[in-house]
Structures are given as C-alpha cells and as structure tokens.
Design a protein around this motif. Structure first.
Motif, mmCIF file in Angstrom:
data_model
loop_
_atom_site.group_PDB
_atom_site.id
_atom_site.type_symbol
_atom_site.label_atom_id
_atom_site.label_comp_id
_atom_site.label_asym_id
_atom_site.label_seq_id
_atom_site.Cartn_x
_atom_site.Cartn_y
_atom_site.Cartn_z
ATOM 1 N N THR A 122 -46.072 -17.571 14.216
ATOM 2 C CA THR A 122 -45.168 -17.098 15.265
ATOM 3 C C THR A 122 -45.889 -16.250 16.309
ATOM 4 O O THR A 122 -45.415 -16.160 17.439
ATOM 5 C CB THR A 122 -44.009 -16.290 14.659
ATOM 6 O OG1 THR A 122 -44.553 -15.243 13.854
ATOM 7 C CG2 THR A 122 -43.125 -17.174 13.802
ATOM 8 N N THR A 123 -47.020 -15.645 15.974
ATOM 9 C CA THR A 123 -47.748 -14.845 16.961
ATOM 10 C C THR A 123 -48.405 -15.704 18.032
ATOM 11 O O THR A 123 -48.745 -15.191 19.101
ATOM 12 C CB THR A 123 -48.829 -13.981 16.297
ATOM 13 O OG1 THR A 123 -49.731 -14.820 15.580
ATOM 14 C CG2 THR A 123 -48.217 -12.969 15.349
ATOM 15 N N ALA B 277 -47.061 -16.271 22.001
ATOM 16 C CA ALA B 277 -47.397 -15.449 23.165
ATOM 17 C C ALA B 277 -48.473 -16.083 24.042
ATOM 18 O O ALA B 277 -48.614 -15.721 25.210
ATOM 19 C CB ALA B 277 -47.857 -14.070 22.703
ATOM 20 N N ILE B 278 -49.223 -17.035 23.522
ATOM 21 C CA ILE B 278 -50.290 -17.691 24.280
ATOM 22 C C ILE B 278 -49.679 -18.888 25.006
ATOM 23 O O ILE B 278 -49.371 -19.903 24.406
ATOM 24 C CB ILE B 278 -51.434 -18.137 23.353
ATOM 25 C CG1 ILE B 278 -51.974 -16.932 22.592
ATOM 26 C CG2 ILE B 278 -52.526 -18.829 24.139
ATOM 27 C CD1 ILE B 278 -52.940 -17.285 21.505
ATOM 28 N N LYS B 279 -49.517 -18.732 26.319
ATOM 29 C CA LYS B 279 -48.810 -19.760 27.090
ATOM 30 C C LYS B 279 -49.574 -20.141 28.345
ATOM 31 O O LYS B 279 -50.322 -19.350 28.897
ATOM 32 C CB LYS B 279 -47.425 -19.253 27.500
ATOM 33 C CG LYS B 279 -46.512 -18.999 26.347
ATOM 34 C CD LYS B 279 -45.156 -18.560 26.818
ATOM 35 C CE LYS B 279 -44.290 -18.341 25.598
ATOM 36 N NZ LYS B 279 -42.923 -18.115 25.927
ATOM 37 N N GLN C 168 -49.694 -22.905 19.903
ATOM 38 C CA GLN C 168 -48.754 -23.010 18.790
ATOM 39 C C GLN C 168 -48.452 -24.481 18.490
ATOM 40 O O GLN C 168 -48.334 -24.880 17.336
ATOM 41 C CB GLN C 168 -47.473 -22.247 19.120
ATOM 42 C CG GLN C 168 -46.580 -22.018 17.944
ATOM 43 C CD GLN C 168 -45.376 -21.174 18.308
ATOM 44 O OE1 GLN C 168 -44.884 -21.229 19.426
ATOM 45 N NE2 GLN C 168 -44.900 -20.402 17.357
ATOM 46 N N SER D 188 -46.081 -22.941 25.052
ATOM 47 C CA SER D 188 -46.915 -22.390 23.975
ATOM 48 C C SER D 188 -47.843 -23.480 23.455
ATOM 49 O O SER D 188 -47.625 -24.075 22.405
ATOM 50 C CB SER D 188 -46.033 -21.853 22.843
ATOM 51 O OG SER D 188 -45.210 -20.831 23.302
#
Length: 83
Positions: free
Chosen positions: A20-21, A24-26, A34, A31
């Motif tokens: 789930t962390t 934040a990387i988008k 992810q 994402s």
C-alpha cells in the motif's frame, strides 16, 4: 544473475515495505510502481504473511488468495511441461 533477477525481485517483492505504500509513487495520477509490482509472485506471499502475522496495512485478501492458488497450480504445470 543475482544482481539482475534475484535482487530486484526481492526489493520489489514487498519484503521491506507494504504494498500500500507504493500508491504514493505516481506519474500523472497513476500508481505505476504499485501496478508493476503485481507481476511479482513474491508480493502476494509477503502480503499474505503480513496479513496473517501483523496488524499492518496489506493487500486485500480476496486478491491474495486466488493469485496464490493460481500460482500453486500454474507453476507445477509449467514445470511439468518444460517451460
């Protein structure tokens, strides 16, 4: 081989962080990391352990279980076929 295959699989397998962390990387609101990590079978194993053994946030169980069952069926079949 270790540096090109095993190390990236380990680092992108959720061993050191929760899945789930990565939200934040988008790039442009998507994402991407992810999504990319979902092709790694190790992420489902580590997220399953995280769900069973800790109270940390984790991937949904209705995603983890079918993928793990599918991999347990797919890998032996692929091994038997010689892939």
């Amino acid at each position: 081989m270790f540096g090109f295959i095993v190390l990236p699989i380990t680092f992108l397998g959720g061993t050191y962080y929760t899945w789930t962390t990565l939200a934040a990387i988008k790039i442009g609101g998507f994402s991407w990391l992810q999504t990319l990590v979902c092709i790694n079978p190790l992420i489902y194993v580590t997220e399953g352990f995280r769900a069973a053994l800790t109270t940390a946030t984790h991937m949904q169980l209705y995603v983890i279980y079918p993928v793990l069952v599918g991999l347990c069926v797919l890998f032996p079949l692929a091994w038997h076929q010689g892939f």
